[in-house]
Design an enzyme around this catalytic site. Sequence first.
Site, PDB file in Angstrom:
ATOM      1  N   GLU A 193       0.131 -24.630 -12.145  1.00  0.00           N
ATOM      2  CA  GLU A 193      -0.877 -24.428 -11.103  1.00  0.00           C
ATOM      3  C   GLU A 193      -1.649 -25.728 -10.871  1.00  0.00           C
ATOM      4  O   GLU A 193      -1.821 -26.529 -11.790  1.00  0.00           O
ATOM      5  CB  GLU A 193      -1.844 -23.313 -11.525  1.00  0.00           C
ATOM      6  CG  GLU A 193      -1.220 -21.942 -11.516  1.00  0.00           C
ATOM      7  CD  GLU A 193      -0.556 -21.628 -10.193  1.00  0.00           C
ATOM      8  OE1 GLU A 193      -1.262 -21.465  -9.190  1.00  0.00           O
ATOM      9  OE2 GLU A 193       0.691 -21.563 -10.153  1.00  0.00           O
ATOM     10  N   ASP A 238       0.649 -11.513   2.222  1.00  0.00           N
ATOM     11  CA  ASP A 238       0.038 -12.319   3.289  1.00  0.00           C
ATOM     12  C   ASP A 238       0.968 -13.403   3.837  1.00  0.00           C
ATOM     13  O   ASP A 238       0.513 -14.411   4.361  1.00  0.00           O
ATOM     14  CB  ASP A 238      -1.274 -12.943   2.780  1.00  0.00           C
ATOM     15  CG  ASP A 238      -1.039 -13.883   1.617  1.00  0.00           C
ATOM     16  OD1 ASP A 238       0.110 -13.998   1.158  1.00  0.00           O
ATOM     17  OD2 ASP A 238      -2.021 -14.516   1.184  1.00  0.00           O
ATOM     18  N   ASN A 270     -11.992  17.479  37.166  1.00  0.00           N
ATOM     19  CA  ASN A 270     -11.435  18.200  36.014  1.00  0.00           C
ATOM     20  C   ASN A 270     -12.478  18.594  34.973  1.00  0.00           C
ATOM     21  O   ASN A 270     -12.158  19.279  34.017  1.00  0.00           O
ATOM     22  CB  ASN A 270     -10.358  17.343  35.335  1.00  0.00           C
ATOM     23  CG  ASN A 270     -10.897  16.008  34.876  1.00  0.00           C
ATOM     24  OD1 ASN A 270     -11.821  15.469  35.472  1.00  0.00           O
ATOM     25  ND2 ASN A 270     -10.328  15.473  33.824  1.00  0.00           N
ATOM     26  N   TYR A 271     -13.718  18.207  35.155  1.00  0.00           N
ATOM     27  CA  TYR A 271     -14.695  18.326  34.061  1.00  0.00           C
ATOM     28  C   TYR A 271     -15.991  18.916  34.600  1.00  0.00           C
ATOM     29  O   TYR A 271     -16.551  18.414  35.578  1.00  0.00           O
ATOM     30  CB  TYR A 271     -14.917  16.924  33.480  1.00  0.00           C
ATOM     31  CG  TYR A 271     -15.804  16.851  32.263  1.00  0.00           C
ATOM     32  CD1 TYR A 271     -15.601  17.685  31.172  1.00  0.00           C
ATOM     33  CD2 TYR A 271     -16.845  15.928  32.205  1.00  0.00           C
ATOM     34  CE1 TYR A 271     -16.398  17.593  30.047  1.00  0.00           C
ATOM     35  CE2 TYR A 271     -17.651  15.823  31.078  1.00  0.00           C
ATOM     36  CZ  TYR A 271     -17.424  16.666  29.998  1.00  0.00           C
ATOM     37  OH  TYR A 271     -18.220  16.585  28.886  1.00  0.00           O
ATOM     38  N   GLN A 311      -4.368  -2.233  -9.121  1.00  0.00           N
ATOM     39  CA  GLN A 311      -4.920  -3.243 -10.022  1.00  0.00           C
ATOM     40  C   GLN A 311      -6.441  -3.183  -9.857  1.00  0.00           C
ATOM     41  O   GLN A 311      -6.973  -3.606  -8.837  1.00  0.00           O
ATOM     42  CB  GLN A 311      -4.386  -4.635  -9.644  1.00  0.00           C
ATOM     43  CG  GLN A 311      -4.787  -5.714 -10.632  1.00  0.00           C
ATOM     44  CD  GLN A 311      -4.560  -7.120 -10.103  1.00  0.00           C
ATOM     45  OE1 GLN A 311      -4.524  -7.356  -8.897  1.00  0.00           O
ATOM     46  NE2 GLN A 311      -4.444  -8.057 -11.026  1.00  0.00           N
ATOM     47  N   ARG A 314     -11.496 -15.774   2.084  1.00  0.00           N
ATOM     48  CA  ARG A 314     -11.544 -16.754   3.177  1.00  0.00           C
ATOM     49  C   ARG A 314     -11.293 -16.138   4.555  1.00  0.00           C
ATOM     50  O   ARG A 314     -11.529 -16.753   5.579  1.00  0.00           O
ATOM     51  CB  ARG A 314     -10.511 -17.869   2.918  1.00  0.00           C
ATOM     52  CG  ARG A 314     -10.961 -18.868   1.892  1.00  0.00           C
ATOM     53  CD  ARG A 314      -9.819 -19.785   1.519  1.00  0.00           C
ATOM     54  NE  ARG A 314      -8.808 -19.090   0.700  1.00  0.00           N
ATOM     55  CZ  ARG A 314      -7.616 -19.594   0.405  1.00  0.00           C
ATOM     56  NH1 ARG A 314      -7.249 -20.776   0.883  1.00  0.00           N
ATOM     57  NH2 ARG A 314      -6.773 -18.915  -0.350  1.00  0.00           N
ATOM     58  N   LEU A 335       2.425  -8.098  -3.785  1.00  0.00           N
ATOM     59  CA  LEU A 335       1.076  -8.328  -4.294  1.00  0.00           C
ATOM     60  C   LEU A 335       0.080  -8.269  -3.135  1.00  0.00           C
ATOM     61  O   LEU A 335       0.151  -9.088  -2.220  1.00  0.00           O
ATOM     62  CB  LEU A 335       0.981  -9.702  -4.978  1.00  0.00           C
ATOM     63  CG  LEU A 335       1.488  -9.780  -6.420  1.00  0.00           C
ATOM     64  CD1 LEU A 335       2.987  -9.620  -6.461  1.00  0.00           C
ATOM     65  CD2 LEU A 335       1.069 -11.075  -7.074  1.00  0.00           C
ATOM     66  N   THR A 343      -2.075 -13.046 -10.877  1.00  0.00           N
ATOM     67  CA  THR A 343      -0.831 -12.515 -10.308  1.00  0.00           C
ATOM     68  C   THR A 343       0.050 -11.852 -11.382  1.00  0.00           C
ATOM     69  O   THR A 343       0.729 -10.863 -11.102  1.00  0.00           O
ATOM     70  CB  THR A 343      -0.038 -13.637  -9.608  1.00  0.00           C
ATOM     71  OG1 THR A 343       0.037 -14.771 -10.497  1.00  0.00           O
ATOM     72  CG2 THR A 343      -0.716 -14.090  -8.334  1.00  0.00           C
TER      73      THR A 343
HETATM   74  C1  UD1 Z   1      -0.012 -18.324  -6.266  1.00  0.00           C
HETATM   75  C2  UD1 Z   1       0.845 -18.983  -7.335  1.00  0.00           C
HETATM   76  C3  UD1 Z   1       1.144 -20.408  -6.926  1.00  0.00           C
HETATM   77  C4  UD1 Z   1       1.852 -20.419  -5.574  1.00  0.00           C
HETATM   78  C5  UD1 Z   1       1.039 -19.664  -4.535  1.00  0.00           C
HETATM   79  C6  UD1 Z   1       1.842 -19.492  -3.282  1.00  0.00           C
HETATM   80  C7  UD1 Z   1       0.173 -17.958  -9.440  1.00  0.00           C
HETATM   81  C8  UD1 Z   1      -0.576 -18.113 -10.700  1.00  0.00           C
HETATM   82  N1  UD1 Z   1       0.141 -18.969  -8.586  1.00  0.00           N
HETATM   83  O1  UD1 Z   1      -1.220 -19.054  -6.230  1.00  0.00           O
HETATM   84  O2  UD1 Z   1       1.968 -21.051  -7.885  1.00  0.00           O
HETATM   85  O3  UD1 Z   1       2.076 -21.753  -5.133  1.00  0.00           O
HETATM   86  O4  UD1 Z   1       0.670 -18.345  -5.013  1.00  0.00           O
HETATM   87  O5  UD1 Z   1       1.055 -18.989  -2.243  1.00  0.00           O
HETATM   88  O6  UD1 Z   1       0.805 -16.927  -9.257  1.00  0.00           O
HETATM   89  N2  UD1 Z   1      -3.189 -11.134  -6.240  1.00  0.00           N
HETATM   90  C9  UD1 Z   1      -3.350  -9.877  -6.752  1.00  0.00           C
HETATM   91  N3  UD1 Z   1      -4.072  -9.726  -7.883  1.00  0.00           N
HETATM   92  C10 UD1 Z   1      -4.617 -10.779  -8.549  1.00  0.00           C
HETATM   93  C11 UD1 Z   1      -4.442 -12.062  -8.004  1.00  0.00           C
HETATM   94  C12 UD1 Z   1      -3.713 -12.202  -6.864  1.00  0.00           C
HETATM   95  O7  UD1 Z   1      -2.857  -8.900  -6.198  1.00  0.00           O
HETATM   96  O8  UD1 Z   1      -5.238 -10.556  -9.590  1.00  0.00           O
HETATM   97  C13 UD1 Z   1      -2.400 -11.283  -4.995  1.00  0.00           C
HETATM   98  C14 UD1 Z   1      -3.202 -11.803  -3.855  1.00  0.00           C
HETATM   99  O9  UD1 Z   1      -3.751 -10.749  -3.090  1.00  0.00           O
HETATM  100  C15 UD1 Z   1      -2.168 -12.573  -3.047  1.00  0.00           C
HETATM  101  C16 UD1 Z   1      -1.174 -13.039  -4.116  1.00  0.00           C
HETATM  102  O10 UD1 Z   1      -1.407 -12.233  -5.238  1.00  0.00           O
HETATM  103  O11 UD1 Z   1      -1.463 -11.748  -2.147  1.00  0.00           O
HETATM  104  C17 UD1 Z   1      -1.335 -14.499  -4.493  1.00  0.00           C
HETATM  105  O12 UD1 Z   1      -2.616 -14.690  -5.015  1.00  0.00           O
HETATM  106  P1  UD1 Z   1      -3.436 -16.013  -4.777  1.00  0.00           P
HETATM  107  O13 UD1 Z   1      -4.699 -15.947  -5.503  1.00  0.00           O
HETATM  108  O14 UD1 Z   1      -3.460 -16.319  -3.333  1.00  0.00           O
HETATM  109  O15 UD1 Z   1      -2.473 -17.041  -5.513  1.00  0.00           O
HETATM  110  P2  UD1 Z   1      -2.576 -18.590  -5.464  1.00  0.00           P
HETATM  111  O16 UD1 Z   1      -3.711 -19.032  -6.288  1.00  0.00           O
HETATM  112  O17 UD1 Z   1      -2.504 -19.052  -4.074  1.00  0.00           O
END
Ligand code: UD1
Length: 450
Positions: free
Chosen positions: A153, A101, A384-385, A72, A15, A8, A78
């Site tokens: 969550e 990340d 050279n130049y 996406q 941030r 993902l 997620t």
């Molecule tokens: C998510 C988890 C949480 C977990 C945490 C761990 C869900 C709903 N929650 O929360 O339970 O403890 O990660 O770090 O999954 N991303 C996309 N597209 C989206 C949203 C997110 O690609 O629409 C990617 C982000 O770029 C990132 C990852 O998914 O790499 C996680 O997204 P983030 O929003 O950081 O999730 P959390 O809210 O931290």
Amino acid sequence: MSFKTIILAAGKGTRMKSKKAKVLHEVCGKPMVNHIIDVSKLAGSKETIVITGHMKDEVLKALDNDIKIAEQKERLGTGHAVMMCKDFINDDDKIMILCGDTPLLNEETLKNLLDYHNKNSYKATVLTCIVENSNGYGRIIRDDKNNLLKIVEQKDASMEELLVKEINSGIYIFDGLDLKIALDKIDNNNAQGEYYLTDTLELIKNDGKSVGAFSGALIEEIMGVNSKLDLSKANEIMRRKINENHMLEGVIIVDTTSTYIDLDVKIGMDTIIEPNVILKGNTVIGDDCIIGANSKIIDSRISDDVKIENSTVLESNIDSNTTVGPYAYIRPNCNIGKNVKIGDFVEVKNSNIDDNTKASHLTYIGDANLGKGINLGCGVVFVNYDGKNKFRTTVEDNSFIGCNTNLIAPVKVEENSYIAAGSTITDDVPKNNLAIARARQVNKDNWKKN
Ligand code: UD1
Ligand code: CA
């Protein structure tokens, strides 16, 4: 059946406060997303699908050709992100899901997670971690038999659930078919109005299939990098590990706190790395070298017994027993032979220098081919130049170039020649000749009158 990884990486990373996509920020010389790809392959994954969105084109550029891409377009959560790769998921695949990340992830942890998933015949397994401060993470909710019930969550959690110290790492293994069925069922009726991937586990369980939670991760390795502060912490942790590995393999690192070595750098036994050294990219260093304080070496090959003192070396090869510096600058595309001396304040660019040649001080060697056993005096300049074009100079074996000589390219100095100090050489010098190219000295008698 195939073991595949979905990463993902579509999120914005607000941030991070950066003009660059979050997953492209580097940890020990490698973009975070590439760390994740590499660790998934080490864990045995055969295919990688990266979900891109924010700054898609930049992310694509960092990926090798064998990586599959899903897009996406809107960030709806997620679960929604994983829906974008449904076409890549076969019913009998094992699908590992990782975030772009978490660069410190360990291959052993992923292997253990897969083993746990397979041994227990789970349809979905989440990697978890027990932490002191669970703030911000999804909480793992288990029943009284310790079986996984669901993931909640933070924003949706009850007071009781908020107290749970076991958190969701965001890393999972799914069986392909069960993941696809569950993705069709998730909705966005929650506090964030997002399609949560986490909901799939509860849905699979409610279908009568078994799901698991494997608490086999260290918080250090699943730590997400969300800000520049996190980035510096991740770099520090990985850097320490890299230095430790080199020391265990026989490299002497004088001060680990000031030594910066990229992940892919290789260093031979008994080489000494003095303080404040930066080794980057695909650099390879042989045995018994001394890489002196304040040196920086990028994408270069250094043979055995080379001494580099307080100098910069970029994209070049240096053969054995050669010394460089102090204060030398080796710019890209140089091949420097054995037992060569590149002394203080010498700059070399796009040049080949053969064995036993010496440029001991204050010299610029640009676009040149130098043979063996040549001596360059102090202050020799390869001109050279001409303001528009660059030209090459050749100096053949065993020539002696006097101090403060200008060699105006294109020009050739044949073997065994001598050039008198202070000459400006515009014409080729035949072998065994002495070339003098400067005005004769005139002494004016009684020039100063009292
Ligand atoms: C998510 C988890 C949480 C977990 C945490 C761990 C869900 C709903 N929650 O929360 O339970 O403890 O990660 O770090 O999954 N991303 C996309 N597209 C989206 C949203 C997110 O690609 O629409 C990617 C982000 O770029 C990132 C990852 O998914 O790499 C996680 O997204 P983030 O929003 O950081 O999730 P959390 O809210 O931290
Ligand atoms: Ca979120």
